[in-house]
Design an enzyme around this catalytic site. Structure first.
Site, PDB file in Angstrom:
ATOM      1  N   HIS A  92       0.819  -1.214   0.000  1.00 62.02           N
ATOM      2  CA  HIS A  92       0.000   0.000   0.000  1.00 62.02           C
ATOM      3  C   HIS A  92       0.845   1.252   0.000  1.00 62.02           C
ATOM      4  O   HIS A  92       0.378   2.319  -0.389  1.00 62.02           O
ATOM      5  CB  HIS A  92      -0.928   0.023   1.213  1.00 62.02           C
ATOM      6  CG  HIS A  92      -1.872  -1.127   1.256  1.00 62.02           C
ATOM      7  ND1 HIS A  92      -2.925  -1.270   0.375  1.00 62.02           N
ATOM      8  CD2 HIS A  92      -1.921  -2.217   2.058  1.00 62.02           C
ATOM      9  CE1 HIS A  92      -3.586  -2.386   0.646  1.00 62.02           C
ATOM     10  NE2 HIS A  92      -2.991  -2.976   1.658  1.00 62.02           N
ATOM     11  N   HIS A 126       5.848   7.424   6.029  1.00 63.31           N
ATOM     12  CA  HIS A 126       5.508   6.738   4.781  1.00 63.31           C
ATOM     13  C   HIS A 126       5.045   7.765   3.757  1.00 63.31           C
ATOM     14  O   HIS A 126       4.969   8.961   4.045  1.00 63.31           O
ATOM     15  CB  HIS A 126       4.431   5.662   5.015  1.00 63.31           C
ATOM     16  CG  HIS A 126       3.148   6.207   5.539  1.00 63.31           C
ATOM     17  ND1 HIS A 126       2.713   6.007   6.829  1.00 63.31           N
ATOM     18  CD2 HIS A 126       2.191   6.960   4.962  1.00 63.31           C
ATOM     19  CE1 HIS A 126       1.549   6.595   7.015  1.00 63.31           C
ATOM     20  NE2 HIS A 126       1.209   7.184   5.881  1.00 63.31           N
ATOM     21  N   HIS A 128       2.443   8.687   0.052  1.00 67.01           N
ATOM     22  CA  HIS A 128       1.288   8.425  -0.819  1.00 67.01           C
ATOM     23  C   HIS A 128       1.556   9.124  -2.152  1.00 67.01           C
ATOM     24  O   HIS A 128       2.041  10.257  -2.174  1.00 67.01           O
ATOM     25  CB  HIS A 128      -0.001   8.969  -0.196  1.00 67.01           C
ATOM     26  CG  HIS A 128      -0.329   8.336   1.130  1.00 67.01           C
ATOM     27  ND1 HIS A 128      -1.164   7.242   1.241  1.00 67.01           N
ATOM     28  CD2 HIS A 128       0.070   8.646   2.384  1.00 67.01           C
ATOM     29  CE1 HIS A 128      -1.261   6.903   2.531  1.00 67.01           C
ATOM     30  NE2 HIS A 128      -0.523   7.745   3.239  1.00 67.01           N
ATOM     31  N   HIS A 151       4.160  11.558   5.126  1.00 65.33           N
ATOM     32  CA  HIS A 151       3.599  11.648   6.468  1.00 65.33           C
ATOM     33  C   HIS A 151       4.635  11.197   7.487  1.00 65.33           C
ATOM     34  O   HIS A 151       5.142  10.068   7.399  1.00 65.33           O
ATOM     35  CB  HIS A 151       2.355  10.764   6.597  1.00 65.33           C
ATOM     36  CG  HIS A 151       1.204  11.216   5.766  1.00 65.33           C
ATOM     37  ND1 HIS A 151       0.140  10.397   5.446  1.00 65.33           N
ATOM     38  CD2 HIS A 151       0.945  12.417   5.176  1.00 65.33           C
ATOM     39  CE1 HIS A 151      -0.727  11.071   4.708  1.00 65.33           C
ATOM     40  NE2 HIS A 151      -0.249  12.298   4.518  1.00 65.33           N
ATOM     41  N   THR A 234      -5.658   7.895   7.691  1.00 64.48           N
ATOM     42  CA  THR A 234      -6.227   7.838   6.336  1.00 64.48           C
ATOM     43  C   THR A 234      -6.278   6.418   5.798  1.00 64.48           C
ATOM     44  O   THR A 234      -6.524   6.203   4.618  1.00 64.48           O
ATOM     45  CB  THR A 234      -5.416   8.729   5.375  1.00 64.48           C
ATOM     46  OG1 THR A 234      -4.064   8.261   5.333  1.00 64.48           O
ATOM     47  CG2 THR A 234      -5.446  10.183   5.831  1.00 64.48           C
ATOM     48  N   THR A 235      -6.013   5.437   6.659  1.00 61.27           N
ATOM     49  CA  THR A 235      -6.162   4.024   6.330  1.00 61.27           C
ATOM     50  C   THR A 235      -6.954   3.362   7.441  1.00 61.27           C
ATOM     51  O   THR A 235      -7.011   3.877   8.562  1.00 61.27           O
ATOM     52  CB  THR A 235      -4.794   3.320   6.214  1.00 61.27           C
ATOM     53  OG1 THR A 235      -4.075   3.476   7.453  1.00 61.27           O
ATOM     54  CG2 THR A 235      -3.965   3.912   5.084  1.00 61.27           C
TER      55      THR A 235
END
Length: 316
Positions: A92, A126, A128, A151, A234-235
């Site tokens: 992810h 991590h 995105h 983030h 957000t997950t």
């Protein structure tokens, strides 16, 4: 406490930590997807994903409430991170897990300031990103969605673990940084993206053969101006435990470096890892604050949020 209860709590703690830092599975042990149908299913397994204080959101500088507040202080960001730092392709995102600093060598990196009431200790970071350069970031700023968002996650020190922190509205703080694509390689992120060739496959983890400072990742950013609001992960499980601090100043990386992110594999039928961002969530009655710089700042000069709230209370 019985041994079985203690073991169950330990397992839950590990799962929640993995969700926060690397996001490999939902709490039920199943991987989640980012397609629109997949995201609509998140709330069926995790009630919080249908909450009223979810993230990410669209931030508008015209609608943000100017507020006198201290700067975010980044303590230990100039120190070399303890090793070994591990880089992980979790299907992810690509994430970094950072060992805790030896107490004998000083405090682990932490932050305070802004509207935060406590110190928040580093947990990991991590990214995105999108399939194209016109999308990828989770937050949208003034109608612009950037190609990459980083983030950096911090846990409130008054909670002993991430699992405990997720149960409280002040449990976590996440610093969000946007990237723009330029012609030239960015030396700040080059050490990381060069290692992506070793974690192309799903669930691949490697120890980095070098260390670095967190400050080196954000060099050149104006940290004096930022937006802040109360939101969520957000997950899944989308816990509403996050104070977001989003910086509008932009970091840079090259077209080549951006393409390196898209070479990672999700482990699902050879699908490339792209567009791993959550759909925008309603702001509702929340306020987004933007730091108003006052060189003579004192706590007594903080914007008055109304007779029913202290000068540091969040207003919804």
């Amino acid at each position: 406490m019985s041994l079985n209860v203690a073991m169950r709590r330990a397992v839950v703690s590990l799962l929640l930590f993995a969700l926060l830092i690397t996001g490999p599975t939902s709490a039920s042990g199943h991987r989640f997807g980012y397609s629109q149908p997949d995201q609509r299913r998140w709330s069926k397994a995790h009630q919080s994903c249908a909450g009223k204080h979810q993230s990410p959101i669209a931030i508008s500088s015209n609608r943000a409430v100017p507020l006198y507040m201290p700067a975010i202080e980044l303590v230990g960001y100039n120190n070399l991170l303890p090793g070994p730092i591990t880089l992980h392709n979790n299907g992810h995102s690509v994430s970094l897990a950072i060992p805790k600093t030896d107490p004998a060598k000083g405090k682990h990196p932490y932050i305070f300031g802004g509207k935060l009431q406590n110190e928040y200790e580093l947990e990991g970071l991590h990214f995105h990103w999108g399939d194209k350069n016109n999308r990828g970031s989770e937050h949208v700023l003034n109608d612009v969605r950037y190609p990459l968002e980083m983030h950096i996650i911090h846990r409130n020190r008054k909670y002993k673990s991430v699992a405990e922190a997720l149960g409280y509205s002040d449990g976590l703080t996440v610093l969000g940084f946007f990237y723009q694509v330029t012609e030239h390689d960015s030396p700040e992120i080059s050490g990381l993206v060069r290692s992506f060739t070793q974690i192309t496959d799903y669930d691949k983890t490697i120890p980095l053969n070098h260390t670095f400072t967190l400050q080196s990742l954000i060099d050149g950013i104006d940290l004096n101006r930022f937006y802040t609001y109360k939101g969520s992960l957000t997950t899944p499980p989308c816990s509403e435990a996050v104070t977001w601090v989003v910086f509008p100043d932009l970091l840079e990386l090259s077209v080549h470096q951006m393409k390196r992110f898209r070479t990672l594999d999700t482990g699902i039928h050879g699908s490339p890892m792209v567009d791993n961002y959550r759909a925008l969530q309603p702001i509702g009655n929340r306020r987004v604050f933007v730091r108003k710089v006052n060189p003579r700042y004192t706590p007594l000069e903080v914007f008055d949020e109304g007779p029913h709230h202290s000068k540091w209370d969040w207003v919804y």
